[in-house]
Design an enzyme around this catalytic site. Structure first.
Site, mmCIF file in Angstrom:
data_model
loop_
_atom_site.group_PDB
_atom_site.id
_atom_site.type_symbol
_atom_site.label_atom_id
_atom_site.label_comp_id
_atom_site.label_asym_id
_atom_site.label_seq_id
_atom_site.Cartn_x
_atom_site.Cartn_y
_atom_site.Cartn_z
ATOM 1 N N SER A 1 -46.535 -90.514 -13.281
ATOM 2 C CA SER A 1 -46.515 -90.873 -14.750
ATOM 3 C C SER A 1 -45.160 -90.897 -15.201
ATOM 4 C CB SER A 1 -47.599 -89.871 -15.356
ATOM 5 O OG SER A 1 -47.954 -90.180 -16.752
ATOM 6 N N HIS B 1 -53.275 -92.260 -12.112
ATOM 7 C CA HIS B 1 -53.964 -91.454 -12.637
ATOM 8 C C HIS B 1 -55.408 -91.174 -12.595
ATOM 9 C CE1 HIS B 1 -50.428 -92.242 -15.261
ATOM 10 N NE2 HIS B 1 -50.588 -90.980 -15.916
ATOM 11 N N GLU C 1 -49.064 -98.741 -11.366
ATOM 12 C CA GLU C 1 -50.356 -98.390 -11.789
ATOM 13 C C GLU C 1 -50.232 -97.980 -13.324
ATOM 14 O OE1 GLU C 1 -51.101 -94.939 -12.730
ATOM 15 O OE2 GLU C 1 -48.782 -94.318 -13.112
#
Length: 309
Positions: free
Chosen positions: A112, A281, A212
Protein backbone atom coordinates in the site's frame (compact mmCIF):
# COMPACT_ATOMS: atom_id res chain seq x y z
CA UNK A 1 20.01 -5.91 -7.26
CA UNK A 2 21.02 -7.19 -3.83
CA UNK A 3 18.89 -9.74 -2.01
CA UNK A 4 18.92 -9.21 1.77
CA UNK A 5 19.87 -12.14 4.00
CA UNK A 6 17.04 -14.57 4.70
CA UNK A 7 15.01 -14.32 7.90
CA UNK A 8 14.44 -17.29 10.20
CA UNK A 9 12.63 -17.94 13.48
CA UNK A 10 14.45 -16.46 16.44
CA UNK A 11 15.60 -13.42 14.49
CA UNK A 12 14.68 -9.92 15.62
CA UNK A 13 12.30 -7.87 13.47
CA UNK A 14 11.69 -4.17 14.00
CA UNK A 15 8.18 -2.78 13.73
CA UNK A 16 8.00 0.69 12.19
CA UNK A 17 5.09 2.91 11.17
CA UNK A 18 6.24 4.95 8.15
CA UNK A 19 2.74 6.06 7.20
CA UNK A 20 -0.43 6.16 9.27
CA UNK A 21 -0.78 5.13 12.92
CA UNK A 22 -2.21 1.82 14.06
CA UNK A 23 -5.91 1.98 14.76
CA UNK A 24 -7.10 2.04 18.36
CA UNK A 25 -8.22 -1.60 18.48
CA UNK A 26 -4.77 -2.74 17.29
CA UNK A 27 -2.39 -1.63 20.08
CA UNK A 28 1.27 -2.08 19.22
CA UNK A 29 1.89 -4.02 22.44
CA UNK A 30 -0.61 -6.67 21.35
CA UNK A 31 0.79 -6.64 17.83
CA UNK A 32 4.31 -7.24 19.15
CA UNK A 33 3.06 -10.20 21.17
CA UNK A 34 1.38 -11.70 18.12
CA UNK A 35 4.55 -11.32 16.04
CA UNK A 36 6.48 -13.05 18.83
CA UNK A 37 4.10 -16.00 18.59
CA UNK A 38 5.24 -16.34 14.97
CA UNK A 39 8.71 -17.12 16.31
CA UNK A 40 10.46 -13.74 16.23
CA UNK A 41 11.93 -11.37 18.71
CA UNK A 42 10.42 -7.91 18.31
CA UNK A 43 11.72 -4.40 18.62
CA UNK A 44 9.16 -1.60 18.46
CA UNK A 45 10.03 1.72 16.86
CA UNK A 46 9.06 5.04 18.40
CA UNK A 47 6.75 5.73 15.45
CA UNK A 48 4.49 2.84 16.51
CA UNK A 49 3.35 4.42 19.76
CA UNK A 50 0.07 6.33 19.75
CA UNK A 51 1.64 9.25 21.60
CA UNK A 52 3.68 10.14 18.50
CA UNK A 53 0.70 10.38 16.12
CA UNK A 54 0.21 13.67 14.29
CA UNK A 55 -3.07 13.89 12.40
CA UNK A 56 -3.08 11.09 9.84
CA UNK A 57 0.68 10.41 10.25
CA UNK A 58 2.01 7.93 12.81
CA UNK A 59 4.68 10.43 13.93
CA UNK A 60 6.63 13.43 12.64
CA UNK A 61 8.58 12.47 9.52
CA UNK A 62 11.91 12.76 11.34
CA UNK A 63 10.80 10.15 13.89
CA UNK A 64 9.57 7.77 11.21
CA UNK A 65 12.76 8.14 9.15
CA UNK A 66 14.88 7.62 12.27
CA UNK A 67 13.05 4.35 12.96
CA UNK A 68 13.91 3.08 9.50
CA UNK A 69 17.54 4.11 9.97
CA UNK A 70 17.67 2.33 13.33
CA UNK A 71 16.19 -0.82 11.86
CA UNK A 72 18.74 -0.98 9.08
CA UNK A 73 21.74 0.13 11.14
CA UNK A 74 21.22 -2.15 14.16
CA UNK A 75 23.02 -5.46 13.46
CA UNK A 76 20.67 -7.31 15.83
CA UNK A 77 17.67 -6.44 13.64
CA UNK A 78 17.20 -8.80 10.70
CA UNK A 79 14.09 -7.30 9.07
CA UNK A 80 12.11 -4.04 9.06
CA UNK A 81 8.37 -4.69 9.05
CA UNK A 82 5.94 -1.83 8.44
CA UNK A 83 2.92 -2.00 10.72
CA UNK A 84 0.41 -0.62 8.20
CA UNK A 85 -0.01 1.58 5.13
CA UNK A 86 -2.24 4.63 4.96
CA UNK A 87 -0.54 7.82 3.83
CA UNK A 88 2.45 10.18 4.25
CA UNK A 89 5.37 7.79 3.59
CA UNK A 90 6.29 10.20 0.79
CA UNK A 91 7.37 12.69 3.49
CA UNK A 92 10.29 10.40 4.35
CA UNK A 93 11.96 10.24 0.94
CA UNK A 94 14.24 13.32 1.26
CA UNK A 95 15.11 12.32 4.85
CA UNK A 96 16.28 8.76 4.26
CA UNK A 97 19.97 7.86 4.41
CA UNK A 98 20.16 5.68 1.32
CA UNK A 99 23.87 5.00 1.82
CA UNK A 100 23.13 3.57 5.27
CA UNK A 101 20.34 1.38 3.91
CA UNK A 102 22.50 0.19 1.02
CA UNK A 103 25.33 -0.74 3.40
CA UNK A 104 23.04 -2.79 5.66
CA UNK A 105 20.74 -4.84 3.41
CA UNK A 106 17.81 -6.48 5.15
CA UNK A 107 14.17 -7.11 4.24
CA UNK A 108 11.76 -4.16 4.16
CA UNK A 109 8.22 -5.55 4.26
CA UNK A 110 4.87 -3.90 3.55
CA UNK A 111 2.48 -2.76 0.83
CA UNK A 112 0.00 0.00 0.00
CA UNK A 113 1.62 3.32 1.06
CA UNK A 114 4.88 1.40 1.53
CA UNK A 115 5.04 1.38 -2.30
CA UNK A 116 6.73 4.77 -1.96
CA UNK A 117 9.55 3.20 0.05
CA UNK A 118 9.82 0.18 -2.25
CA UNK A 119 10.37 2.45 -5.24
CA UNK A 120 12.88 4.75 -3.53
CA UNK A 121 14.90 2.03 -1.78
CA UNK A 122 14.91 -0.20 -4.85
CA UNK A 123 16.13 2.57 -7.15
CA UNK A 124 18.50 4.38 -4.77
CA UNK A 125 19.92 1.35 -2.94
CA UNK A 126 19.61 -1.51 -5.44
CA UNK A 127 17.94 -3.57 -2.71
CA UNK A 128 15.20 -6.16 -3.16
CA UNK A 129 12.22 -5.35 -0.92
CA UNK A 130 9.02 -7.28 -0.19
CA UNK A 131 5.53 -6.29 -1.29
CA UNK A 132 3.81 -8.33 1.38
CA UNK A 133 1.43 -8.03 4.30
CA UNK A 134 1.92 -5.25 6.79
CA UNK A 135 2.37 -6.42 10.37
CA UNK A 136 -1.16 -5.42 11.40
CA UNK A 137 -2.45 -8.16 9.11
CA UNK A 138 -1.33 -10.61 11.82
CA UNK A 139 -4.49 -9.67 13.73
CA UNK A 140 -6.55 -11.45 11.07
CA UNK A 141 -4.45 -14.53 10.49
CA UNK A 142 -6.34 -16.53 13.08
CA UNK A 143 -9.52 -16.15 11.03
CA UNK A 144 -8.89 -18.75 8.37
CA UNK A 145 -5.97 -17.16 6.50
CA UNK A 146 -3.48 -19.99 6.31
CA UNK A 147 -1.83 -18.61 3.18
CA UNK A 148 -0.39 -15.13 3.76
CA UNK A 149 2.17 -16.05 6.42
CA UNK A 150 3.61 -19.08 4.55
CA UNK A 151 3.81 -16.99 1.39
CA UNK A 152 5.75 -14.26 3.22
CA UNK A 153 8.07 -16.84 4.79
CA UNK A 154 8.80 -18.40 1.40
CA UNK A 155 9.65 -15.02 -0.10
CA UNK A 156 11.94 -14.16 2.83
CA UNK A 157 13.70 -17.53 2.65
CA UNK A 158 16.44 -18.94 0.45
CA UNK A 159 15.40 -19.78 -3.08
CA UNK A 160 16.73 -19.57 -6.61
CA UNK A 161 13.32 -19.47 -8.28
CA UNK A 162 10.05 -18.51 -6.65
CA UNK A 163 6.84 -19.33 -8.50
CA UNK A 164 4.20 -16.74 -7.67
CA UNK A 165 1.16 -18.73 -6.63
CA UNK A 166 -2.23 -17.31 -5.67
CA UNK A 167 -4.34 -18.65 -2.83
CA UNK A 168 -6.36 -21.74 -3.81
CA UNK A 169 -9.34 -20.93 -6.00
CA UNK A 170 -7.87 -17.67 -7.28
CA UNK A 171 -6.19 -18.37 -10.63
CA UNK A 172 -3.79 -15.91 -12.21
CA UNK A 173 -5.46 -14.67 -15.39
CA UNK A 174 -3.63 -14.31 -18.72
CA UNK A 175 -4.99 -11.01 -20.05
CA UNK A 176 -2.65 -10.36 -22.99
CA UNK A 177 -0.39 -12.92 -24.72
CA UNK A 178 3.37 -13.09 -24.93
CA UNK A 179 6.38 -13.71 -22.73
CA UNK A 180 8.56 -11.12 -21.02
CA UNK A 181 11.17 -10.84 -18.31
CA UNK A 182 12.76 -8.07 -16.31
CA UNK A 183 13.10 -6.68 -12.81
CA UNK A 184 9.83 -6.43 -10.88
CA UNK A 185 8.74 -2.92 -9.92
CA UNK A 186 5.60 -0.99 -9.04
CA UNK A 187 2.97 -1.44 -6.35
CA UNK A 188 -0.01 0.76 -5.54
CA UNK A 189 -1.22 2.51 -8.70
CA UNK A 190 -2.02 5.79 -6.93
CA UNK A 191 1.49 6.06 -5.54
CA UNK A 192 3.19 4.93 -8.73
CA UNK A 193 1.31 7.68 -10.60
CA UNK A 194 2.14 10.21 -7.87
CA UNK A 195 5.85 9.44 -8.28
CA UNK A 196 5.89 10.88 -11.79
CA UNK A 197 7.79 14.15 -12.04
CA UNK A 198 9.57 13.66 -8.71
CA UNK A 199 13.19 12.66 -8.01
CA UNK A 200 11.82 9.22 -7.05
CA UNK A 201 9.86 8.68 -10.26
CA UNK A 202 9.28 5.04 -11.12
CA UNK A 203 11.75 3.56 -13.59
CA UNK A 204 9.87 0.93 -15.59
CA UNK A 205 12.38 0.60 -18.41
CA UNK A 206 12.55 -3.08 -19.45
CA UNK A 207 10.85 -4.08 -16.19
CA UNK A 208 7.76 -6.02 -15.22
CA UNK A 209 5.33 -3.41 -13.88
CA UNK A 210 3.00 -4.50 -11.07
CA UNK A 211 -0.06 -2.39 -10.21
CA UNK A 212 -2.94 -2.66 -7.71
CA UNK A 213 -5.19 -0.28 -5.79
CA UNK A 214 -8.02 0.07 -3.30
CA UNK A 215 -11.02 2.33 -2.82
CA UNK A 216 -10.63 4.36 -6.01
CA UNK A 217 -13.47 5.17 -8.40
CA UNK A 218 -13.15 3.50 -11.77
CA UNK A 219 -12.80 6.84 -13.53
CA UNK A 220 -9.88 7.69 -11.19
CA UNK A 221 -8.20 4.39 -12.06
CA UNK A 222 -8.53 5.25 -15.75
CA UNK A 223 -7.10 8.72 -15.16
CA UNK A 224 -4.05 7.30 -13.41
CA UNK A 225 -3.55 4.61 -16.04
CA UNK A 226 -3.71 7.33 -18.71
CA UNK A 227 -1.17 9.36 -16.75
CA UNK A 228 1.25 6.41 -16.85
CA UNK A 229 0.51 5.86 -20.53
CA UNK A 230 1.16 9.48 -21.46
CA UNK A 231 4.38 9.46 -19.41
CA UNK A 232 5.60 6.50 -21.49
CA UNK A 233 5.65 4.07 -18.57
CA UNK A 234 3.74 1.30 -20.34
CA UNK A 235 5.82 1.72 -23.49
CA UNK A 236 8.98 1.35 -21.41
CA UNK A 237 7.82 -1.70 -19.46
CA UNK A 238 8.53 -5.22 -20.69
CA UNK A 239 5.20 -6.49 -19.37
CA UNK A 240 2.45 -5.73 -16.87
CA UNK A 241 1.10 -7.63 -13.87
CA UNK A 242 -2.16 -6.47 -12.32
CA UNK A 243 -3.28 -7.20 -8.79
CA UNK A 244 -6.76 -6.69 -7.41
CA UNK A 245 -8.53 -3.33 -7.49
CA UNK A 246 -10.36 -3.78 -4.23
CA UNK A 247 -13.54 -1.78 -3.56
CA UNK A 248 -12.99 0.23 -6.74
CA UNK A 249 -16.50 0.98 -7.98
CA UNK A 250 -18.28 2.79 -10.74
CA UNK A 251 -21.18 4.87 -9.43
CA UNK A 252 -22.27 5.69 -12.99
CA UNK A 253 -22.37 2.15 -14.39
CA UNK A 254 -22.31 -0.74 -11.95
CA UNK A 255 -21.67 -3.19 -14.79
CA UNK A 256 -18.42 -1.44 -15.79
CA UNK A 257 -15.92 -2.10 -13.04
CA UNK A 258 -12.13 -2.42 -12.85
CA UNK A 259 -12.15 -5.69 -14.79
CA UNK A 260 -13.94 -4.15 -17.74
CA UNK A 261 -11.74 -1.07 -17.56
CA UNK A 262 -8.42 -2.92 -17.75
CA UNK A 263 -9.66 -5.16 -20.57
CA UNK A 264 -10.58 -2.07 -22.60
CA UNK A 265 -7.55 0.00 -21.60
CA UNK A 266 -5.05 -2.74 -22.44
CA UNK A 267 -7.05 -4.17 -25.36
CA UNK A 268 -4.32 -3.47 -27.92
CA UNK A 269 -1.30 -3.57 -25.61
CA UNK A 270 1.44 -5.46 -27.49
CA UNK A 271 3.11 -6.97 -24.42
CA UNK A 272 2.05 -9.70 -21.99
CA UNK A 273 -0.30 -8.87 -19.13
CA UNK A 274 -1.30 -11.03 -16.18
CA UNK A 275 -4.14 -10.07 -13.86
CA UNK A 276 -5.64 -11.18 -10.56
CA UNK A 277 -2.27 -11.62 -8.86
CA UNK A 278 -3.38 -11.52 -5.24
CA UNK A 279 -0.66 -9.27 -3.84
CA UNK A 280 -2.93 -6.38 -3.03
CA UNK A 281 -5.53 -5.10 -0.58
CA UNK A 282 -6.94 -8.60 -0.23
CA UNK A 283 -6.73 -11.40 2.27
CA UNK A 284 -5.08 -13.84 1.80
CA UNK A 285 -2.28 -12.18 -0.13
CA UNK A 286 0.89 -13.38 -1.82
CA UNK A 287 4.26 -11.69 -1.19
CA UNK A 288 6.26 -10.39 -4.16
CA UNK A 289 10.02 -9.71 -4.05
CA UNK A 290 10.26 -6.27 -5.66
CA UNK A 291 13.45 -5.91 -7.69
CA UNK A 292 13.83 -9.62 -8.33
CA UNK A 293 14.21 -10.81 -11.90
CA UNK A 294 10.75 -11.85 -13.06
CA UNK A 295 9.45 -13.94 -15.95
CA UNK A 296 5.80 -13.73 -17.03
CA UNK A 297 3.99 -15.89 -19.56
CA UNK A 298 0.81 -14.42 -21.01
CA UNK A 299 -0.22 -17.73 -22.53
CA UNK A 300 0.24 -19.97 -19.48
CA UNK A 301 -0.64 -17.35 -16.89
CA UNK A 302 2.54 -17.92 -14.91
CA UNK A 303 4.90 -15.62 -13.02
CA UNK A 304 8.29 -16.72 -11.68
CA UNK A 305 10.79 -14.62 -9.71
CA UNK A 306 14.50 -15.44 -9.83
CA UNK A 307 17.62 -14.43 -7.91
CA UNK A 308 19.68 -14.46 -11.08
CA UNK A 309 18.94 -13.04 -14.51
Amino acid sequence: MVFPPSVKPGDTVMLVSPSSPLVKDQPVEELAQLVETLGFRVRVGASCHSSTARGYAAAPPEVRAADIHTGFADPSVRAVWCTRGGSTAWQLLPLLDYDLIRANPKPLIGFSDVTTLHLAVGQRCGLVTYHGPTANRVFGWGEGDGFSWPSLCRALGEWEELAVENPPGEPIVALRPGQAEGRLTGGNLSLVAASLGTPWQIDARDKILFLEDVGERVYALERMLCQLRYAGVFDQAAGVVLGDFTRCRNSYREDYGPGELVRDFFGDYPKPILSNVRSAHVSPMVTLPMGAWCRVDGEKGTMVCCRQM
